[in-house]
Every structure is written in structure tokens, then in C-alpha cells.
Design a protein around this motif. Structure first.
Motif, PDB file in Angstrom:
ATOM      1  N   GLY A 168       0.826  -1.219   0.000  1.00 34.85           N
ATOM      2  CA  GLY A 168       0.000   0.000   0.000  1.00 34.85           C
ATOM      3  C   GLY A 168       0.850   1.254   0.000  1.00 34.85           C
ATOM      4  N   GLY A 169       2.025   1.198  -0.673  1.00 29.96           N
ATOM      5  CA  GLY A 169       2.814   2.414  -0.906  1.00 29.96           C
ATOM      6  C   GLY A 169       2.168   3.190  -2.051  1.00 29.96           C
ATOM      7  N   PRO A 170       2.885   4.155  -2.616  1.00 25.87           N
ATOM      8  CA  PRO A 170       2.281   4.963  -3.686  1.00 25.87           C
ATOM      9  C   PRO A 170       1.764   4.127  -4.858  1.00 25.87           C
ATOM     10  CG  PRO A 170       4.327   5.951  -2.949  1.00 25.87           C
ATOM     11  CD  PRO A 170       4.212   4.649  -2.232  1.00 25.87           C
ATOM     12  N   GLU A 194      -1.081  -4.422   3.338  1.00 23.03           N
ATOM     13  CA  GLU A 194       0.008  -3.501   3.692  1.00 23.03           C
ATOM     14  C   GLU A 194       0.362  -3.713   5.154  1.00 23.03           C
ATOM     15  OE1 GLU A 194       2.236  -1.152   2.197  1.00 23.03           O
ATOM     16  OE2 GLU A 194       2.928  -1.539   4.231  1.00 23.03           O
ATOM     17  N   PHE A 247       1.753   3.514   8.420  1.00 19.14           N
ATOM     18  CA  PHE A 247       2.338   4.797   8.024  1.00 19.14           C
ATOM     19  C   PHE A 247       2.115   5.893   9.064  1.00 19.14           C
ATOM     20  CE2 PHE A 247       1.253   2.846   3.799  1.00 19.14           C
ATOM     21  CZ  PHE A 247       2.552   2.471   3.515  1.00 19.14           C
ATOM     22  N   ILE A 286      10.571  14.045  -2.244  1.00 21.04           N
ATOM     23  CA  ILE A 286      10.296  15.153  -3.163  1.00 21.04           C
ATOM     24  C   ILE A 286       9.236  14.695  -4.161  1.00 21.04           C
ATOM     25  CG2 ILE A 286      11.262  16.614  -4.984  1.00 21.04           C
ATOM     26  CD1 ILE A 286      13.890  16.586  -3.458  1.00 21.04           C
ATOM     27  N   GLU A 329      -1.463  -6.925   6.876  1.00 23.95           N
ATOM     28  CA  GLU A 329      -0.648  -8.145   6.974  1.00 23.95           C
ATOM     29  C   GLU A 329       0.305  -8.232   5.799  1.00 23.95           C
ATOM     30  OE1 GLU A 329      -2.331 -11.931   7.979  1.00 23.95           O
ATOM     31  OE2 GLU A 329      -4.220 -10.938   8.482  1.00 23.95           O
ATOM     32  N   ARG A 330       1.358  -9.003   6.022  1.00 21.91           N
ATOM     33  CA  ARG A 330       2.346  -9.233   4.970  1.00 21.91           C
ATOM     34  C   ARG A 330       1.913 -10.456   4.160  1.00 21.91           C
ATOM     35  NH1 ARG A 330       7.618  -9.321   3.303  1.00 21.91           N
ATOM     36  NH2 ARG A 330       8.588 -11.349   3.332  1.00 21.91           N
ATOM     37  N   PRO A 337       6.917 -11.554  -1.948  1.00 18.64           N
ATOM     38  CA  PRO A 337       6.333 -12.849  -1.579  1.00 18.64           C
ATOM     39  C   PRO A 337       6.728 -13.908  -2.609  1.00 18.64           C
ATOM     40  CG  PRO A 337       4.642 -11.326  -2.383  1.00 18.64           C
ATOM     41  CD  PRO A 337       5.911 -10.552  -2.301  1.00 18.64           C
ATOM     42  N   GLN A 358      20.443   7.790   4.027  1.00 21.23           N
ATOM     43  CA  GLN A 358      19.817   9.076   4.331  1.00 21.23           C
ATOM     44  C   GLN A 358      19.489   9.176   5.808  1.00 21.23           C
ATOM     45  OE1 GLN A 358      16.129   9.690   2.272  1.00 21.23           O
ATOM     46  NE2 GLN A 358      15.191   7.858   3.090  1.00 21.23           N
ATOM     47  N   VAL A 390       3.631  -3.354 -10.378  1.00 25.01           N
ATOM     48  CA  VAL A 390       3.625  -1.907 -10.651  1.00 25.01           C
ATOM     49  C   VAL A 390       4.619  -1.212  -9.716  1.00 25.01           C
ATOM     50  CG1 VAL A 390       1.239  -1.824 -11.496  1.00 25.01           C
ATOM     51  CG2 VAL A 390       1.681  -1.538  -9.054  1.00 25.01           C
ATOM     52  N   ASP A 419       7.996   0.421  -8.127  1.00 25.73           N
ATOM     53  CA  ASP A 419       9.378  -0.067  -8.054  1.00 25.73           C
ATOM     54  C   ASP A 419       9.476  -1.568  -8.315  1.00 25.73           C
ATOM     55  OD1 ASP A 419      10.120   2.470  -7.346  1.00 25.73           O
ATOM     56  OD2 ASP A 419      11.116   1.906  -5.484  1.00 25.73           O
ATOM     57  N   GLY A 474      10.770   8.527  -8.411  1.00 24.17           N
ATOM     58  CA  GLY A 474      10.254   7.155  -8.383  1.00 24.17           C
ATOM     59  C   GLY A 474       8.757   7.135  -8.117  1.00 24.17           C
TER      60      GLY A 474
END
Ligand SMILES: Cc1cc2nc3c(=O)[nH]c(=O)nc-3n(C[C@H](O)[C@H](O)[C@H](O)COP(=O)(O)OP(=O)(O)OC[C@H]3O[C@@H](n4cnc5c(N)ncnc54)[C@H](O)[C@@H]3O)c2cc1C
Length: 439
Positions: A21-23, A49, A53, A67, A153-154, A191, A208, A301, A303, A313
Motif C-alpha cells: 500500500g505504498g504509492p 500492507e 504509516f 520530493i 498483513e504481509r 512474496p 539518508q 507496478v 518499483d 520514483g
């Protein structure tokens, strides 16, 4: 698992699993739900996810400089979404490049193309930010509001069998889905995908951290350094409210590269005393595409498929997610559909990265020693004295730093007459213009 036969588009009642559930995952859901609604089809979407967050530090963060390019800002507007002001940490309008004794101020070439800085999670581990500040939490909440179910959950494994829905397993659940969308990024092991030949993209490790500001600075200016440590291409200080993100891009950077970078900034007088380091991570960034990133009932989809080299990215996550959502609604969910209608978009990102790779190699040469370096420095200094519209190289650097233009167009800009004209001006004009002093 690839069949030559077609599988139909998603129909009303089709079940879709989104892993991550990232971008990329959230953008996929938002575009899918929007398209399905327009087509009068109700699809059931589950997002898996495991990250929260709303937490500060690495537990809630997808680890990036944060950015947002103008295409991401516009992409959200196109979806009818406004980024809440609590999420926006800075509106970037200036880059300041510190290169040896030279300081080059690069103003935003087009104010209409807004560039923002955000936190992906709820800020640094030892900071005092809240869930309202997280960009990824905002996106995922929009995906949920659009109708997706979120399972915290993963996903451990997925089994694809010919002619059957895919089986998705977590530690606690197992369910079947008509389509599986892999949006797991590159910072965790994907997975196990039984029945697919997916290989995650090649990656390199970056470094970073977040530091607290001791003195007020312009919240819209990013400072970029490129001299130390060896191997550094760019090191950036990105303002984010009361904090600054410190991130480095380079090849063969030493293990303690971030320490050396911060020490060099102290020596320059940029930082007062030992900076208060509040987070710290060594995330991976993809340097090439995945293989086997689509198949029957399967597409990767963001990365997990391909990313724009080093910059924007999140923009390429948006691009791949939007395209994949369109394909499954308009063309179908078979390997052949993805091959025809999705692969070209992934390849176009990958091809553009080749120009990017070339540009970064050139920059490495320019920032080194010798004639090329002298000419590069002189050109940037001469441009500082020209009208903004004439500062071609400065403008191209803006697009390199922000990722706000395709690498191909940056390269063409570099080979254009205005660019060559400024190089000629810099080469012939004597003496070298007075150099402003750092920091
Ligand atoms: C140091 C650094 C700086 C960067 N700076 C920028 C920048 O300034 N701007 C920019 O646009 N891009 C930047 N990037 C790139 C950007 O972070 C990525 O391109 C972007 O996050 C990709 O989004 P994604 O959704 O594909 O993957 P991710 O953001 O990595 O999201 C993947 C999600 O999947 C979840 N997940 C993984 N495996 C599973 C599983 N098995 N089950 C359930 N969930 C799972 C993870 O918890 C995660 O939330 C940077 C990258 C690095 C490394």
C-alpha cells in the motif's frame, strides 16, 4: 505462467489483491476504482500492507527523500485529490548547488510546476510529528475511501494455477483473487510467487537521515553538495518543516559516507556543531527493471516493476499504476494483454533511464577534475549573470535534481543551441567571473 488465450477484463464482482500500500499500490486502487465506477462495474479490492504509516521512523516510512515532482502533484489533482496542508512540508522553489568554491542558485523555472517535499511516514523516529503528516498514509486512506479493504498483513506467498483464480496467503488468511497486483517496492523480499517467473529489479543501497534545524533556513531551498565523500554524485539537504532530510546519491560510497558528508558540511560551516540525527536508514533503490513482471492474472507496478532512475520514483509508480489499471479494465488480465498494453510503458521508463544513466555519467566527469570540469563551472557562473530565460544549464540541473522532466529531454536540452551558446560564452569570456563564496 503465461497462456496464449485471452482472459477477460475485470467484471462486476471481480476480486483484486494489491500487495503493498505504498504509492504504487494506492495509485493503482485509485485509478482502478475510478475507471470501474465510470464503466458501471463494482470490483472488490483488497490491499495488503503490513506497514503502519501513522508511525514515526522506519516502521512507518517507505524511506525516501520525499520530493514530489509536478507530475505527481498534477496526477493527484487529476484524481480529484488535494494534498492536505499538514502533509506538505515544503514548497521547493530553489536549488543551491555548492560545488568547490562555486555557489550556483537555480530558481524554479516554471512556478506553475509545483514541487513539494513530504514525509512518507509520520516523520523522523525521534521527531514530534503526527499521522496527519504522512504522505503514504494520506494516499492509502484515499484508496480506502474509494472502497478498498485494507488488510494490515504481509503476504507470504501467491499460487497461480492455469485457469484458476490466484490464491494469496498471509500468516493468518488465505483467499482467492481474479487478479494479483504486486506493488511491494524493492525494500522487502517479495512474496513467493508460485507459477510466475518474477525476478525483482537490481538495486543499490543509498543512505539518508533526518536532522533537526538549529537555525531557520529558507523552507523552499534545497542545498546540494557534490564534493565529498569520494563517489558522491549529489548530496542534498531537503527542507521539511523543522527538519532537513539528508540524502546521498553516488557509486561506491564508503560505508560511513553519511558521517563523512555531514563532517564535510560542518567543516564548511553549513552545520553548527554535531547535527542531531533523528532517524537514519539505508534503503535500496532500483537501477533496472524486474523480469517476469506480468503474466496471466498478474502484474507488478511501481518499483516492483521499474522505477525512474534515482529521481521521481513516485512519479513512475503513478505512471505504471495508472497504465496497469487501464489495461485490466479495458483490455484484459492475461499475459498477452499486459505484453501489448503495459510492457511498452515499462520499457519507455527503462529506455529513458538510459539517457539518465548517460547524464549521471557525464555529471561525474564534469564534477571531477580537468577541462570539462572547468568549462562546466564557468558555464554555470556565466549563466548566473544572464537573464533567467538564458540560464539553460541551470534549468537542466533543476530538472535533474527534481526529476521533473524526462531524461531524454534534458539530454536534448544539453545538446541544443542555447546550451552550446552558453558554453561558448563561458569559454571565450575572460577572466572567469568572480566566484561567490560558500556556504
Ligand atoms: C534514498 C531514496 C530517496 C528517494 N527519494 C525520492 C524522492 O525524493 N522522490 C521520489 O519520487 N522518489 C524517491 N525515491 C524513490 C521512491 O521511494 C520509490 O520509487 C517509491 O517509494 C516507489 O513506490 P512503490 O509503491 O512502488 O514502493 P514502496 O514505496 O517501497 O512501497 C511498497 C509497499 O509494499 C509493502 N510491502 C512490501 N512487501 C509486502 C508484502 N509481502 N505484503 C504486504 N505489503 C508489502 C511495503 O510495506 C511498502 O509499504 C527515493 C528512493 C530512495 C531509496
Amino acid at each position: 505462467m503465461n497462456s496464449a488465450s485471452a482472459l477477460p477484463v475485470l467484471r462486476a464482482g471481480s476480486r483484486v489483491a494489491v500487495i503493498g500500500g505504498g504509492p504504487a499500490g494506492s495509485f493503482f486502487v485509485l485509478h482502478l476504482m475510478r475507471g470501474a465506477r465510470a464503466a458501471g462495474r463494482r470490483v472488490e479490492v483488497t490491499v495488503f500492507e503490513r506497514r503502519r504509516f501513522e508511525l514515526p521512523g522506519p516502521a512507518g516510512c517507505n524511506m525516501c527523500a520525499g520530493i514530489l515532482s509536478s507530475r505527481v502533484v498534477k496526477g493527484l489533482q487529476d484524481l480529484g485529490l488535494r494534498i492536505p496542508s499538514s502533509v506538505i512540508m515544503g514548497r521547493l522553489h530553489r536549488y543551491v548547488l555548492h560545488w568547490r568554491q562555486t555557489t550556483v542558485v537555480i530558481e524554479q523555472p516554471d512556478p506553475a510546476r509545483e514541487i513539494l517535499s513530504v514525509f512518507r511516514g509520520a516523520g523522523p523516529k525521534q521527531g514530534g510529528l503526527t499521522p496527519d503528516n504522512s504522505f503514504d498514509a494520506f494516499l492509502l486512506s484515499q484508496a480506502e475511501a474509494a472502497g478498498a479493504a485494507i488488510v494490515p498483513e504481509r503476504v507470504l506467498e501467491v499460487t497461480f494455477s492455469p485457469g484458476e483464480p490466484a490464491i494469496v496467503r498471509t500468516a493468518h488468511t488465505q483467499a482467492s483473487f481474479d487478479l494479483v497486483v504486486l506493488a511491494c517496492g524493492v525494500n522487502t523480499r517479495p512474496p513467493t510467487l508460485f507459477g510466475m517467473n518474477y525476478q525483482k529489479p537490481p538495486t543499490i543501497t543509498m543512505a539518508q537521515d533526518e536532522i533537526r534545524l538549529r537555525r531557520p533556513t529558507d523552507p523552499g531551498s534545497v542545498h546540494v553538495y557534490c564534493d565529498e565523500p569520494p563517489g558522491l554524485l549529489f548530496g542534498g539537504l531537503v527542507p521539511k518543516g523543522d527538519y532537513v532530510n539528508v540524502s546521498m546519491l553516488g557509486h561506491g560510497l564508503p560505508g560511513r559516507g553519511l558521517d563523512q558528508f555531514l563532517a564535510a558540511l560542518r567543516a564548511r560551516g553549513v552545520l553548527e556543531g554535531e547535527p542531531e540525527r533523528l532517524c537514519g536508514c539505508r534503503p535500496r533503490v532500483a537501477t533496472g527493471p524486474a523480469s517476469g513482471y506480468y503474466g496471466d492474472r498478474f502484474v507488478a507496478v511501481g518499483d516492483a516493476a521499474v522505477t525512474r532512475l534515482y529521481k521521481d520514483g513516485i512519479g513512475s509508480a503513478l505512471e505504471t499504476a495508472r497504465c496497469a489499471a487501464r489495461v485490466v479494465l479495458e483490455h484484459g488480465i492475461s499475459c498477452r494483454d499486459f505484453e501489448r498494453h503495459y510492457r511498452p510503458v515499462v520499457r519507455s521508463i527503462y529506455h529513458d533511464n538510459r539517457y539518465g544513466d548517460w547524464l549521471f555519467r557525464l555529471w561525474r566527469r564534469v564534477k571531477g577534475e580537468g577541462l570539462l570540469s572547468t568549462v562546466g563551472q564557468r558555464t554555470l557562473m556565466v549563466e548566473q549573470q544572464l537573464a533567467p530565460a538564458w540560464r539553460t544549464h541551470s534549468r537542466l540541473l533543476w530538472y535533474m535534481f527534481t526529476g521533473d522532466a524526462p531524461y531524454r529531454s534534458i539530454l536534448l536540452g544539453l545538446l541544443s543551441w542555447p546550451s552550446l551558446r552558453n558554453v561558448l560564452l563561458a569559454t571565450w569570456r575572460q577572466p572567469i567571473p568572480e566566484v561567490s563564496q560558500n556556504p
